[in-house]
Design an enzyme around this catalytic site. Structure first.
Site, PDB file in Angstrom:
ATOM      1  N   ASN A  40       0.841  -1.203   0.000  1.00  0.00           N
ATOM      2  CA  ASN A  40       0.000   0.000   0.000  1.00  0.00           C
ATOM      3  C   ASN A  40       0.873   1.248   0.000  1.00  0.00           C
ATOM      4  O   ASN A  40       0.542   2.237  -0.631  1.00  0.00           O
ATOM      5  CB  ASN A  40      -0.855   0.048   1.274  1.00  0.00           C
ATOM      6  CG  ASN A  40      -2.115  -0.757   1.134  1.00  0.00           C
ATOM      7  OD1 ASN A  40      -2.453  -1.221   0.052  1.00  0.00           O
ATOM      8  ND2 ASN A  40      -2.819  -0.925   2.239  1.00  0.00           N
ATOM      9  N   ALA A  44       0.834   4.799  -2.361  1.00  0.00           N
ATOM     10  CA  ALA A  44       0.334   6.036  -1.738  1.00  0.00           C
ATOM     11  C   ALA A  44       0.554   7.239  -2.640  1.00  0.00           C
ATOM     12  O   ALA A  44       1.664   7.537  -3.045  1.00  0.00           O
ATOM     13  CB  ALA A  44       1.021   6.247  -0.390  1.00  0.00           C
ATOM     14  N   GLU A 112      -5.030  18.937   2.533  1.00  0.00           N
ATOM     15  CA  GLU A 112      -5.955  17.807   2.423  1.00  0.00           C
ATOM     16  C   GLU A 112      -7.072  17.972   3.446  1.00  0.00           C
ATOM     17  O   GLU A 112      -7.010  18.852   4.312  1.00  0.00           O
ATOM     18  CB  GLU A 112      -5.218  16.470   2.620  1.00  0.00           C
ATOM     19  CG  GLU A 112      -4.472  16.036   1.376  1.00  0.00           C
ATOM     20  CD  GLU A 112      -3.826  14.663   1.486  1.00  0.00           C
ATOM     21  OE1 GLU A 112      -4.054  13.955   2.480  1.00  0.00           O
ATOM     22  OE2 GLU A 112      -3.092  14.312   0.564  1.00  0.00           O
ATOM     23  N   ASP A 206      -3.612 -10.332   6.809  1.00  0.00           N
ATOM     24  CA  ASP A 206      -2.819 -11.485   7.285  1.00  0.00           C
ATOM     25  C   ASP A 206      -2.173 -11.249   8.646  1.00  0.00           C
ATOM     26  O   ASP A 206      -2.199 -12.114   9.517  1.00  0.00           O
ATOM     27  CB  ASP A 206      -1.624 -11.758   6.344  1.00  0.00           C
ATOM     28  CG  ASP A 206      -2.057 -12.202   4.985  1.00  0.00           C
ATOM     29  OD1 ASP A 206      -3.276 -12.295   4.743  1.00  0.00           O
ATOM     30  OD2 ASP A 206      -1.158 -12.440   4.160  1.00  0.00           O
ATOM     31  N   HIS A 227     -12.305   5.763   1.666  1.00  0.00           N
ATOM     32  CA  HIS A 227     -11.881   6.965   0.955  1.00  0.00           C
ATOM     33  C   HIS A 227     -13.018   7.384   0.038  1.00  0.00           C
ATOM     34  O   HIS A 227     -13.583   6.543  -0.660  1.00  0.00           O
ATOM     35  CB  HIS A 227     -10.609   6.666   0.148  1.00  0.00           C
ATOM     36  CG  HIS A 227      -9.900   7.902  -0.302  1.00  0.00           C
ATOM     37  ND1 HIS A 227     -10.391   8.727  -1.283  1.00  0.00           N
ATOM     38  CD2 HIS A 227      -8.730   8.456   0.100  1.00  0.00           C
ATOM     39  CE1 HIS A 227      -9.550   9.733  -1.463  1.00  0.00           C
ATOM     40  NE2 HIS A 227      -8.531   9.594  -0.630  1.00  0.00           N
ATOM     41  N   ARG A 273     -12.971  12.586   6.086  1.00  0.00           N
ATOM     42  CA  ARG A 273     -13.297  11.592   5.055  1.00  0.00           C
ATOM     43  C   ARG A 273     -14.601  10.852   5.289  1.00  0.00           C
ATOM     44  O   ARG A 273     -15.316  10.536   4.347  1.00  0.00           O
ATOM     45  CB  ARG A 273     -12.170  10.575   4.951  1.00  0.00           C
ATOM     46  CG  ARG A 273     -11.052  11.122   4.161  1.00  0.00           C
ATOM     47  CD  ARG A 273     -10.025  10.099   3.865  1.00  0.00           C
ATOM     48  NE  ARG A 273      -8.926  10.813   3.238  1.00  0.00           N
ATOM     49  CZ  ARG A 273      -7.707  10.376   3.155  1.00  0.00           C
ATOM     50  NH1 ARG A 273      -7.395   9.205   3.651  1.00  0.00           N
ATOM     51  NH2 ARG A 273      -6.787  11.091   2.566  1.00  0.00           N
ATOM     52  N   HIS A 330     -10.200   2.043   2.554  1.00  0.00           N
ATOM     53  CA  HIS A 330      -8.887   2.682   2.378  1.00  0.00           C
ATOM     54  C   HIS A 330      -7.908   2.389   3.509  1.00  0.00           C
ATOM     55  O   HIS A 330      -6.751   2.074   3.255  1.00  0.00           O
ATOM     56  CB  HIS A 330      -9.118   4.187   2.262  1.00  0.00           C
ATOM     57  CG  HIS A 330      -7.891   4.982   1.920  1.00  0.00           C
ATOM     58  ND1 HIS A 330      -7.127   4.737   0.803  1.00  0.00           N
ATOM     59  CD2 HIS A 330      -7.310   6.031   2.560  1.00  0.00           C
ATOM     60  CE1 HIS A 330      -6.130   5.603   0.765  1.00  0.00           C
ATOM     61  NE2 HIS A 330      -6.201   6.382   1.810  1.00  0.00           N
ATOM     62  N   ARG A 365      -8.601   8.246  10.760  1.00  0.00           N
ATOM     63  CA  ARG A 365      -7.251   8.802  10.601  1.00  0.00           C
ATOM     64  C   ARG A 365      -7.290  10.101   9.799  1.00  0.00           C
ATOM     65  O   ARG A 365      -7.939  10.185   8.758  1.00  0.00           O
ATOM     66  CB  ARG A 365      -6.375   7.794   9.859  1.00  0.00           C
ATOM     67  CG  ARG A 365      -4.996   8.299   9.510  1.00  0.00           C
ATOM     68  CD  ARG A 365      -4.280   7.279   8.682  1.00  0.00           C
ATOM     69  NE  ARG A 365      -5.015   6.995   7.470  1.00  0.00           N
ATOM     70  CZ  ARG A 365      -4.760   7.534   6.285  1.00  0.00           C
ATOM     71  NH1 ARG A 365      -3.779   8.407   6.148  1.00  0.00           N
ATOM     72  NH2 ARG A 365      -5.464   7.216   5.227  1.00  0.00           N
ATOM     73  N   SER A 370      -0.688   8.576   8.006  1.00  0.00           N
ATOM     74  CA  SER A 370      -0.289   7.163   8.111  1.00  0.00           C
ATOM     75  C   SER A 370       1.176   6.946   7.725  1.00  0.00           C
ATOM     76  O   SER A 370       1.886   6.196   8.390  1.00  0.00           O
ATOM     77  CB  SER A 370      -1.187   6.274   7.269  1.00  0.00           C
ATOM     78  OG  SER A 370      -1.395   6.834   6.012  1.00  0.00           O
ATOM     79  N   LEU A 371       1.633   7.601   6.661  1.00  0.00           N
ATOM     80  CA  LEU A 371       3.061   7.448   6.345  1.00  0.00           C
ATOM     81  C   LEU A 371       3.889   8.049   7.485  1.00  0.00           C
ATOM     82  O   LEU A 371       4.956   7.540   7.835  1.00  0.00           O
ATOM     83  CB  LEU A 371       3.399   8.124   5.009  1.00  0.00           C
ATOM     84  CG  LEU A 371       2.774   7.498   3.745  1.00  0.00           C
ATOM     85  CD1 LEU A 371       3.250   8.215   2.491  1.00  0.00           C
ATOM     86  CD2 LEU A 371       3.073   6.014   3.626  1.00  0.00           C
TER      87      LEU A 371
HETATM   88  C1  SIN Z   1      -4.987  10.443  -0.632  1.00  0.00           C
HETATM   89  O1  SIN Z   1      -4.078  10.806  -1.353  1.00  0.00           O
HETATM   90  O2  SIN Z   1      -6.128  10.898  -0.732  1.00  0.00           O
HETATM   91  C2  SIN Z   1      -4.708   9.413   0.402  1.00  0.00           C
HETATM   92  C3  SIN Z   1      -3.753   9.908   1.396  1.00  0.00           C
HETATM   93  C4  SIN Z   1      -3.979   9.265   2.717  1.00  0.00           C
HETATM   94  O3  SIN Z   1      -4.831   8.415   2.852  1.00  0.00           O
HETATM   95  O4  SIN Z   1      -3.304   9.649   3.675  1.00  0.00           O
END
Ligand code: SIN
Length: 528
Positions: A40, A44, A112, A206, A227, A273, A330, A365, A370-371
């Site tokens: 995943n 991204a 965002e 898993d 998402h 979201r 998502h 979230r 997340s990253l």
């Molecule tokens: C997105 O680009 O909309 C996803 C980014 C994220 O889920 O953090």
């Protein structure tokens, strides 16, 4: 002297960040059931949130995170995530990680949903995951070994209950065992359990099933983020259209040309979201088509190269500017319960990244956190493991084989059937009858929690794991009799702070942890 071994299962950002942190002290082996870049993280598009802009503040990022998560987080852990995250990102920028810059050479910071400031770093426009994974891979030495296309099918414990290795199986059915001083699960989330998802299709829980079978506690499994904008063509979804597109000014309209987020949330298209996803879902349920109107975005192809490629593959005209969308699974906020460094309740077993329920995301979230989590916990767990050194030795002499287990002799069901049922019954909007229908369907399959997977095919094991995780999600969704963040119940449409937030606060005080409930074998127990 020979270095101790670490096994990392999974190859996303959290796994790679951990590997580079510990490679001088440990011999690191990364095992993945696919190819290294089938993660995943690699997919991204959206970036990494960090409060590094001139007009931004750590406190604002902290408050945005709590609000998006509907205050279901452990506040101190969120605070630490943002503070450590800022430092980790500044260090990456300093060492030359490939973040996008504006014409003046400053980092370009995007917007965002649910963020109060521009704080999203990107790489290669909408290819952040790919660029960052490649960058981290480039920092690894020969002390990191990769094993691809072997599925971990069992976690092994010694006679003291310490996790001491894994058993894997490849497509040919060959079983291998690997022993280690510490075993880290970084297997990402559960998107592959749903028929509509932005995730890599192989990501189907898993790590959570493995941990659960090994006696680890899981929490918050009902909190799943959908998402809002996946490309919708010919009756199915076809990959993500990043929220950054709405951050650049795209609007959401229906087939009557109405702007559907008006009068729904003051943040319009950039509302959290779950609010946008629910609105699109309701519109589609009422028979309306929903489109992302990108006509006002200049230089779309330059800003979003990989989304533009997706459009041209699906023969969609960027010039016409109307992109059909639908929500899809998502991100999993719940998972394996961990502490502030990634320890689980099973000694020797750790979890980082999406597979973990670390307490920082709460009920939903915040975009691009997340990253950040993967990068921060990769460093933190690395530092912790370096302090620990070798956990135990001679595991191969101590591994206890579980006896009396019956081999799996059936397939159970076809994965697509489960995915469609999950989407329908445990999807964006849930209610008791539908959740029970799904639970009963799951129970009608003759799996137990004591299957011997040695003679099972990789496909059978995959289905078995999907069954376990689906069961945990459904039981959790039934238990939470309120709507909060990524868990929306039409029969309990409001947040119920009186019961649920109070319960969280009391438990945190009592136990100093976020644990509201956990799953143990075939039962979900509520501790409150
Ligand atoms: C997105 O680009 O909309 C996803 C980014 C994220 O889920 O953090």
């Amino acid at each position: 002297m020979k270095k101790p071994n670490i096994l990392i299962i999974g190859s996303g950002i959290a796994a790679l960040q951990l590997a580079r942190q510990i490679q001088d002290q440990f011999y690191v082996r990364i095992i993945t059931k696919n190819k290294i870049t089938s993660s995943n993280s690699y997919l991204a598009q959206g970036g990494i949130a960090a409060p590094i802009g001139k007009n931004d503040r750590i406190e604002d990022h902290y408050l945005d995170t709590l609000a998006a998560g509907r205050y279901h987080q452990a506040e101190d852990l969120v605070n630490r995530l943002i503070n450590d995250g800022k430092r980790v990102i500044e260090a990456l920028v300093k060492e030359g990680a490939p973040f996008d810059k504006d014409g003046d050479g400053n980092l370009s910071l995007g917007m965002e949903g649910a963020h109060s400031a521009n704080r999203i770093l990107h790489s290669g426009g909408d290819q952040t995951g790919k660029f960052l994974v490649n960058y981290l891979l480039g920092t690894l030495t020969n002390e990191v070994d990769f094993i691809e296309e072997e599925m971990v099918c069992e976690l092994m414990k010694d006679n003291k209950g310490t996790c001491c290795g894994v058993k894997t199986k490849n497509e040919e059915g060959t079983i291998r065992t690997y022993y280690a001083s510490h075993v880290v699960l970084a297997t990402e989330g559960i998107g592959g359990l749903y028929s509509s998802t932005s995730n890599h299709p192989s990501v189907s829980g898993d790590g959570m099933a493995l941990a659960f079978l090994a006696g680890a506690k899981l929490a918050d499994m009902e909190f799943i983020q959908f998402h809002p904008t996946l490309l919708w063509m010919n009756g199915k979804t076809h990959g993500l259209i990043s929220e950054a597109v709405r951050g650049e000014g795209a609007t959401l309209i229906n087939d009557r040309g109405e702007r559907i987020m008006e009068n729904v949330d003051p943040l319009l298209e950039l509302a959290p979201r779950h609010i946008v996803a629910e609105r699109i879902y309701q519109q589609r349920l009422a028979g309306r088509e929903v489109f992302l109107d990108i006509s006002k975005i200049k230089n779309f192809q330059v800003k979003f190269p990989s989304i533009s490629t997706l459009f041209s593959e699906q023969k969609i005209s960027i010039e016409k500017g109307k992109i059909p969308v639908s929500p899809g699974c998502h991100f999993m906020m719940g998972g394996i319960l961990t502490d502030d460094v990634g320890r689980t309740n099973v000694p020797g077993l750790y979890a980082i990244g999406e597979v973990a329920c670390s307490g920082v995301h709460g009920a939903n979230r915040l975009a691009s956190n997340s990253l950040l989590e993967g990068l921060v916990y990769g460093v933190r767990l690395g530092n912790y493991l370096i302090e620990q050194g070798e956990n135990c030795s001679n595991h191969h002499l101590m591994h206890v084989e579980q006896k009396n287990r019956k081999p799996i002799t059936h397939m159970g069901f076809q994965p697509h059937e489960l995915k469609e049922r999950m989407m329908k019954s445990v999807g964006i909007i849930r209610f008791e009858d539908e959740l029970n229908t799904h639970l009963n369907w799951l129970k009608s399959h003759p799996f137990t929690l004591n299957e011997n997977i040695d003679s099972a095919s990789p496909e059978q094991i995959k289905i078995y794991f999907m069954w376990i995780v689906s069961m945990l999600i459904t039981q959790s969704a039934l238990l939470r009799t309120e709507s909060r963040g990524g868990h929306i119940r039409s029969d309990f449409p409001e947040e119920n702070n009186e019961i649920w937030l109070k319960r969280k606060i009391i438990l945190q005080k009592q136990e100093n942890q976020l644990r509201v409930k956990f799953h143990e074998q075939n039962e979900t127990k509520v501790y409150a």
